[in-house]
Design an enzyme around this catalytic site. Structure first.
Site, PDB file in Angstrom:
ATOM      1  N   GLY A 256       0.836  -1.202   0.000  1.00 50.70           N
ATOM      2  CA  GLY A 256       0.000   0.000   0.000  1.00 50.70           C
ATOM      3  C   GLY A 256       0.862   1.239   0.000  1.00 50.70           C
ATOM      4  CB  ALA A 257       2.045   3.549   1.658  1.00 48.68           C
ATOM      5  CG  MET A 258       8.645   1.820   2.348  1.00 45.99           C
ATOM      6  SD  MET A 258       8.548   0.486   3.586  1.00 45.99           S
ATOM      7  CE  MET A 258       9.877   1.006   4.687  1.00 45.99           C
ATOM      8  CG  ASN A 260      10.692   5.091   1.908  1.00 44.97           C
ATOM      9  OD1 ASN A 260      11.181   4.023   2.192  1.00 44.97           O
ATOM     10  ND2 ASN A 260       9.843   5.250   0.899  1.00 44.97           N
ATOM     11  CD  GLU A 291       2.730   3.870   5.102  1.00 44.45           C
ATOM     12  OE1 GLU A 291       3.893   3.668   5.498  1.00 44.45           O
ATOM     13  OE2 GLU A 291       1.894   2.951   4.964  1.00 44.45           O
ATOM     14  CG  HIS A 294       5.139   3.140   9.944  1.00 40.05           C
ATOM     15  ND1 HIS A 294       5.350   2.163  10.877  1.00 40.05           N
ATOM     16  CD2 HIS A 294       4.371   2.573   8.980  1.00 40.05           C
ATOM     17  CE1 HIS A 294       4.739   1.051  10.492  1.00 40.05           C
ATOM     18  NE2 HIS A 294       4.138   1.272   9.349  1.00 40.05           N
ATOM     19  CD  GLU A 313       3.884  -2.230   9.295  1.00 42.58           C
ATOM     20  OE1 GLU A 313       2.865  -1.520   9.252  1.00 42.58           O
ATOM     21  OE2 GLU A 313       4.933  -1.918   8.726  1.00 42.58           O
TER      22      GLU A 313
HETATM   23 ZN   LIG Z   1       3.072   0.053   8.023  1.00 41.08          ZN
END
Ligand SMILES: [Zn+2]
Length: 830
Positions: A256-258, A260, A291, A294, A313
């Site tokens: 889905g996404a990262m 960074n 995200e 995170h 997560e």
């Molecule tokens: Zn995640």
């Protein structure tokens, strides 16, 4: 392929500390390769010792250690041995690297709309050495200085703020200490929308051909971003630490996404080119907020080793839903979690591959990746909600802030997190953590009542731990009773025994439906009692809380998967309750599960047309009752388009005639229609080719491939299988589209020859497609619709083989487990 082991990582981080990276990339060297130069300064605890550096080049040009060239004749393609280390060292590596087209490393995509090229870096979980030489493990964090050469018309983005230093040359600001798996560079003729919120420069970027929808939707994306920043700042008391915050919607992204730091990458299907539903915008908003969580959990404090990846997560999953509910317009987002996320995790718990949330051994990086599933996200988040119910929200939040402050810019493990929670709550959490985090499996919870003269005479709650994973899990839940849309009672309780009397309910009015876990606070299979189950078709749509309705839907879906509920009963509930459902997360998730799993796998083949007709009729009713042009109408129209057997209607819609409001010129909607017609054999490939001519985009190309693959005739299947498994250099997304379309045909004889070929041809893709991408292809290409003992037997035989890669093996284990659920259901219910 080497695979870093935990022991190797521990030994390396005991020996060395990385001071900093200087990375120079030249992306102006043609479409196949790029030049990478990496200068790593590091200390070594022991003069004269040896270690190794990770690099996976197409061609390694030169390596110098402390100014002396290293002889590369024995280079194995992945590790450079560094020996006779000094206390302070500098290693310089220059290499030619390959671009990828499987979403790992530096991915290069061509936009078929305008032939422009786009590059993005995805270095999770162990792909950083495909971009630059590094010590690739999560606990060797260091700051980065990055420079990039790119074609003059490109822009460059990365973890540090980017500055153009000349024609086609870019410098990125020095970063805070980052783990290698967070490294990214995005480069190409991306278009941008920028803003500033609370002093943080924000950027949103996508392919040039998506400029119009990006500019139309950027305001909503920026709003969620700003709301999430405000919320996290107030909750954690720590400001976002990574400078600018860019969100780059990139093509052909596996996940889905990262997260960074400073430069999040997201799948660009989230930039909706046509009409979009409330549910789709909610999902995108949840990803944006996830995200961002995170940035603190994962990026600021990173797990020491991959076995604690769940903690990142679980936390981000929990926080994103909390943020949506408390700080944005999506105040009922937990319903989406119940419908979209928890069934994913419950399905994972039923498989032989289930595992504890925490404490999986993860002896190496790849095995950690295999355990990265619905348990890490959905169960982890549910477990955090149980933790909060156990220790209270103030203790949880102060524990989180303590944890983040104590380990900022460094690494931590589960013990550190639990210690912070124990300090904040004053409670011993070891027993709780053993039951919830270190033991796999989920309990079943049920409530039985006996009534007399419309009053409850006795009530019992039962907790049934799974035989394979016994544990003493305490559940904080509520039990609610409903009759004809009125809440008759609600009891909040802690279930900490396998059987307990609910004396508080005695004397209360009886209810037609009794719903355990009505606000969905816990993680359990909910078994509805027989009277409630029988009452669901008539009573469900009147239940006033969407959250309670979601719990019922999930209980029905789980009951079908466990062969405890006849799938026809679920279909009966759909017929009475779906069209009138007001919550769009429920509508969409029920629709997806019914159309893609329950009907094709659990309903016998000869009844499937009838089942789809039930769905199409309910969708048509929903469409007729919805406000024209509304999100609800759009969703209903898509389900009509996907499930209807009325070819005249579909052919008219394909020609743009009598379309529901707001769908004229909507290419995505047209492909839903074309897909259904193709599956039915009602249009020929030339008509699909003509549709592609009218939609020469990346999205159009994928829909065309899927539709071509789904045509029911033998030549179409031969063509599609060859495209899927032959050497065509197809991207990860193209393979997914072919696989997703393939196993459709009303005559299953057409499909049967390909079952055996799945088990030979798909594992053979391993040499060409990265593990992350291959896991998805192997899952989508599995013959799940051929619900036959022979398919299961072939799976079992394949799993006996020693030549499957970890991701193919895991995909087959899980798909086989799904298939066996369908076989068991058909054995019980026919
Ligand atoms: Zn995640």
């Amino acid at each position: 392929m080497t695979n870093l082991t935990r022991l190797e990582a521990e030994a390396r981080s005991a020996l060395i500390d990385v001071i900093g990276y200087r990375v120079a990339l030249d992306l102006d060297q043609g479409v196949a390769t790029f030049e990478s130069s990496s200068t790593v300064r590091f200390t070594c605890a022991e003069a004269g010792a040896s270690t190794f550096l990770d690099v996976k080049p197409q061609r390694l040009q030169r390596v110098t250690l402390n100014g002396v060239a290293i002889d590369l004749t024995g280079f194995d393609g992945e590790r450079v041995e560094l020996s006779a280390l000094a206390l302070e060292n500098e290693v310089v590596v220059t290499a030619t690297m390959s671009y990828s087209n499987d979403g790992q490393g530096l991915h290069r995509a061509v936009d078929s709309a305008d032939e422009r090229h786009y590059v993005y870096g995805h270095t999770f979980l162990d792909a950083a050495p495909r971009v630059f030489a590094c010590f690739d493990q999560p606990d060797l964090k260091a700051p980065y200085d990055v420079s990039v050469i790119a074609p003059p018309e490109w822009i460059v983005l990365g973890n540090g703020a980017a500055t153009r230093t000349g024609v086609g040359s870019w410098a990125l600001a020095t970063t805070k200490p980052l783990a290698t798996y967070f490294f990214t560079v995005c480069a190409g003729p991306y278009v941008s929308v920028t803003a500033v919120h609370d002093g943080i420069p924000l950027g949103i970027h996508a392919r040039a051909s998506l400029r119009e929808p990006l500019e139309r939707q950027a305001e909503q994306m920026l709003k969620i971003t700003a709301q999430s920043f405000d919320y996290y700042h107030s909750l954690f008391g720590i400001r976002y630490p990574f400078g600018e915050y860019h969100q780059v919607y990139v093509p052909e992204f596996n996940a889905g996404a990262m997260e960074n730091p400073g430069c999040v990458t997201l799948r660009d299907q989230y930039v909706f080119r046509g009409a979009m539903t409330h549910d789709e915008v909610l999902t995108r908003s949840s990803t944006i907020s996830h995200e961002m969580a995170h940035m603190w959990f994962g990026d600021l404090v990173t797990m020491k080793w991959w076995d604690d990846l769940w903690l990142n997560e679980s936390f981000a999953e929990y926080m994103s839903y909390r943020t949506l509910c408390e700080a944005t317009e999506f105040t009922d987002a937990w319903v989406d979690s119940s419908m979209a996320r928890k069934p994913w995790g419950y399905a994972a718990e039923r498989m032989p591959s289930t595992h504890p949330v925490a404490g999986s051994p993860a002896p190496d990086a790849q095995s950690a990746l295999q355990n990265f599933d619905g348990i890490s996200y959905a169960k982890g988040a549910a477990t955090l909600r149980q933790l909060i119910a156990h220790i209270g929200d103030p203790a949880f939040i102060s524990g989180v802030a303590d944890y983040l402050r104590s380990h900022a810019y460094r690494n931590a493990a589960l013990v550190d997190f639990l210690a912070a929670m124990e300090r904040a709550s004053g409670k011993d959490l070891q027993g709780w953590a053993d039951a919830w985090l270190r033991t796999a499996g989920l309990d079943a919870i049920s409530v039985e009542t006996a009534t007399e003269h419309h009053l409850i005479r006795s009530a019992t709650v039962r907790r049934t731990p799974p035989r394979a994973h016994p544990a003493d899990r305490p559940h904080n839940i509520d039990v609610a009773g409903f009759s004809r849309g009125t809440e008759v009672f609600r009891l909040v309780t802690t279930v900490d025994q396998d059987e307990a009397v609910l004396s508080e309910l005695v004397g209360k009015p009886s209810a037609r439906m009794v719903i355990p876990n009505a606000t969905d606070l816990t993680w359990a299979t909910i078994r509805l009692d027989a009277a409630t189950l029988a009452a669901v078709p008539a009573e469900l749509s009147a239940v006033p809380q969407a959250q309670a309705r979601a719990v019922v839907w999930t209980a029905l879906i789980d009951g079908v998967a466990l062969a405890e509920i006849d799938p026809r009963h679920l279909l009966a509930v759909l017929a009475t309750s779906w069209a009138s459902e007001s919550n769009q997360s429920i509508i969409n998730r029920v629709g997806v599960l019914m159309a893609q799993r329950i009907i094709p796998e659990f309903i016998p083949v000869e009844e499937q047309d009838g089942a789809y007709a039930v769905m199409a009729k309910a969708a048509a009713l929903m469409l007729a009752q919805a406000e024209p042009g509304s999100s609800r109408a759009l969703m209903a129209a898509r389900y009509v388009a996907a499930t209807s057997a009325e070819e005249d209607l579909l052919l008219g819609w394909a020609d743009g005639e009598q379309l529901p409001e707001g769908l004229a010129g909507d290419s995505d909607f047209r492909w839903v229609v074309m897909g259904n017609l193709a599956r039915r054999g009602a249009i020929v490939s030339a008509e699909l080719d003509a549709a592609l001519d009218q939609d020469r985009t990346m999205a159009g190309n994928l829909k065309w491939l899927q539709a071509r693959a789904s045509a029911p005739d033998a030549p179409a299947k031969v063509w599609a299988w060859e495209q899927l498994t032959g050497e065509h250099g197809r991207s990860n997304y193209e393979l997914n589209a072919l696989a997703a379309g393939f196993w459709h045909a009303s005559d299953q004889e057409v499909l049967r020859p390909f079952v055996a070929r799945y088990f030979s041809d798909v594992p053979a893709l391993a040499g060409r497609v990265g593990e992350d991408a291959l896991a998805r292809v192997a899952t989508l290409a599995y013959p799940a619709n051929l619900v036959e003992a022979s398919t299961a037997a072939r799976s079992a035989a394949a799993l006996e083989r020693g030549d499957l890669t970890a991701s193919v093996r895991r995909a087959i284990v899980d798909a086989d487990s799904h298939l066996r659920e369908a076989l068991a259901s058909r054995a019980v219910f026919g």
